[in-house]
Design a protein around this motif. Sequence first.
Motif, PDB file in Angstrom:
ATOM      1  N   GLY A  83       0.778  -1.223  -0.004  1.00 28.24           N
ATOM      2  CA  GLY A  83       0.111  -0.147   0.007  1.00 28.24           C
ATOM      3  C   GLY A  83       0.846   1.294  -0.047  1.00 28.24           C
ATOM      4  O   GLY A  83       1.954   1.228   0.616  1.00 28.24           O
ATOM      5  N   THR A 114      -2.947   3.887   1.224  1.00 24.77           N
ATOM      6  CA  THR A 114      -3.714   2.830   2.481  1.00 24.77           C
ATOM      7  C   THR A 114      -3.217   3.576   3.649  1.00 24.77           C
ATOM      8  O   THR A 114      -3.956   3.082   4.893  1.00 24.77           O
ATOM      9  CB  THR A 114      -3.287   1.644   2.338  1.00 24.77           C
ATOM     10  OG1 THR A 114      -1.963   1.397   2.372  1.00 24.77           O
ATOM     11  CG2 THR A 114      -3.817   0.836   1.288  1.00 24.77           C
ATOM     12  N   ASP A 429      -2.394  -4.639   3.292  1.00 20.55           N
ATOM     13  CA  ASP A 429      -2.602  -3.487   2.737  1.00 20.55           C
ATOM     14  C   ASP A 429      -1.848  -3.638   1.404  1.00 20.55           C
ATOM     15  O   ASP A 429      -0.661  -3.513   1.329  1.00 20.55           O
ATOM     16  CB  ASP A 429      -2.138  -2.279   3.410  1.00 20.55           C
ATOM     17  CG  ASP A 429      -3.048  -1.945   4.909  1.00 20.55           C
ATOM     18  OD1 ASP A 429      -3.896  -2.651   4.861  1.00 20.55           O
ATOM     19  OD2 ASP A 429      -2.631  -1.140   5.467  1.00 20.55           O
ATOM     20  N   VAL A 431      -1.785  -2.768  -3.339  1.00 24.57           N
ATOM     21  CA  VAL A 431      -2.334  -2.345  -4.220  1.00 24.57           C
ATOM     22  C   VAL A 431      -2.072  -2.912  -5.644  1.00 24.57           C
ATOM     23  O   VAL A 431      -1.078  -3.510  -5.884  1.00 24.57           O
ATOM     24  CB  VAL A 431      -1.687  -0.657  -4.610  1.00 24.57           C
ATOM     25  CG1 VAL A 431      -2.510   0.000  -5.820  1.00 24.57           C
ATOM     26  CG2 VAL A 431      -2.109  -0.026  -3.177  1.00 24.57           C
ATOM     27  N   VAL A 450      -7.604  -2.145  -4.713  1.00 26.97           N
ATOM     28  CA  VAL A 450      -6.761  -1.718  -3.463  1.00 26.97           C
ATOM     29  C   VAL A 450      -7.183  -2.770  -2.357  1.00 26.97           C
ATOM     30  O   VAL A 450      -8.562  -2.917  -2.234  1.00 26.97           O
ATOM     31  CB  VAL A 450      -7.180  -0.303  -3.016  1.00 26.97           C
ATOM     32  CG1 VAL A 450      -6.534  -0.031  -1.750  1.00 26.97           C
ATOM     33  CG2 VAL A 450      -6.716   0.682  -4.218  1.00 26.97           C
ATOM     34  N   VAL A 452      -7.409  -3.193   1.656  1.00 24.35           N
ATOM     35  CA  VAL A 452      -6.961  -2.678   2.899  1.00 24.35           C
ATOM     36  C   VAL A 452      -7.532  -3.461   4.058  1.00 24.35           C
ATOM     37  O   VAL A 452      -8.703  -3.682   4.108  1.00 24.35           O
ATOM     38  CB  VAL A 452      -7.781  -1.341   3.098  1.00 24.35           C
ATOM     39  CG1 VAL A 452      -7.356  -0.598   4.107  1.00 24.35           C
ATOM     40  CG2 VAL A 452      -7.760  -0.497   1.574  1.00 24.35           C
TER      41      VAL A 452
END
Length: 482
Positions: A83, A114, A429, A431, A450, A452
């Motif tokens: 992230g 994030t 976390d 991407v 994404v 999270v």
Amino acid sequence: MTRPGLLFAALLAAAPAFAAVRSGDVIVRHATVVDVEHARTIADQAVVLRGENIVAVGADREIARGWRAAQTLDAEARYLIPGLWDMHVHFGGGPELIEENEALLPLYLAHGITTVRDCSGDLPGQVLAWREAIAAGRLAGPRLLTSGAKIEGLRPVWKGTIEVGNRTDVDAALARLQEKDRVDFVKITDSTLDPPLFLYAVSRAKERGLRTSGHIPMALTVAQAVDAGLSSIEHIDYAYKAGVKDEAAIAADFAAGRIERAEANRRLDGGFDEATAMAAYRELARRGVSVTPTLNGSRILAYLDTDTHADDAYLAYIGPKLRKTYDWRIERAAKASPQAIAARHAHFERMAAVLPMLQRAGVTIIAGTDAGFLNSFNYPGVGLHDELTLFVERGLTPAQALAAATRAGPAWFGTLDRYGSVSAGKAADLVLLERDPLRDIGATRSVAAVIVKGRVHERRALDAMLDATRRKVAAWNASAGR
């Protein structure tokens, strides 16, 4: 052996294979994992998430054989990175802007960010409440790390501060921030804070185990602030100042009242020396002091004469009251003479030229935008990608820029054991990008999904976040008569 006996023996022999199949909540399959630390990619990997954790990473074939999960996300060879972190943001503008500030939070997530580090505005109590609500899952937004209220002198320029006039005040402020507000770090600024009290506040925060960032008073050298224990230098201007050969003399003259701020700035602008700078930067690296350049905000203000940003599509996500806070800097820039505009351009170019020097010296460069209220057209969310683009344009490699946005933040907070890589034991976390950010830093903009705290937000969900903020802003604009 009887038939039942043969069946039992067969089941017993197969039991280890059955036992080896483990369960997660999500499996991301066929991903190209980006190993940011070593600037390499690893193809056809699978990543298993359970709760908020990554529990396994490995070759897709091996993971598929040994793991099952309720949800599978086929990455289709896309690029999986840790992230992104924006390590310098602001929320503020007064209580009447709380709703507009809150609407910014999903913008960070929608752009792959994030975690954010709030470097204090004038809504410190509200930000603390958002931090807890996000952590508890009651509010959508990036993980929020905050300084709470900043420490300042008496009757300061900036609102939302704890005013201190002596050492007893500093001690009380630090006790409140650490024990009551449970801040993640301390921000100390200099509009009215006496320089010796600035140094005392930094040193006392360090004694308490608190990391510090701030604006260094003109009457002090950067080395004095570092000696006191400053953890990070915010804005590249202060790093530039450390490279001025006569910095100590300029600071002394300013402290004694022999020169005004304008003259001090003129001498600083003209006094940079590369040998002095490299020695200072190597010392910053040795002491573990990071630099957050915030180049994008400086670039925007420097070049408002060539790009007014009046037609920026991203303004659809910025509420009318927040946009109003941009005006004072816009108006100031508009009144500048041609000579002042040229000086503004030259100043930014001098500051930006420091960036590769910091990298060569081994200083940890942190990606942060300065996005938020007051800072004209420096947009929450997309601003981090603009910052990374500038990093590469000004001399960093894509790998170095990506590390500044994924590993430098966790390193500063001492949490690299938990964040900053796609590996077992780390936070879930993540991407997913369409393109390789090690080849082109612009790929960080190509967000496909994404994740999270283990929850997957695919592109459709991210677009819904953006749309929700856009609709809110449209309604506020209509009410304001825009």
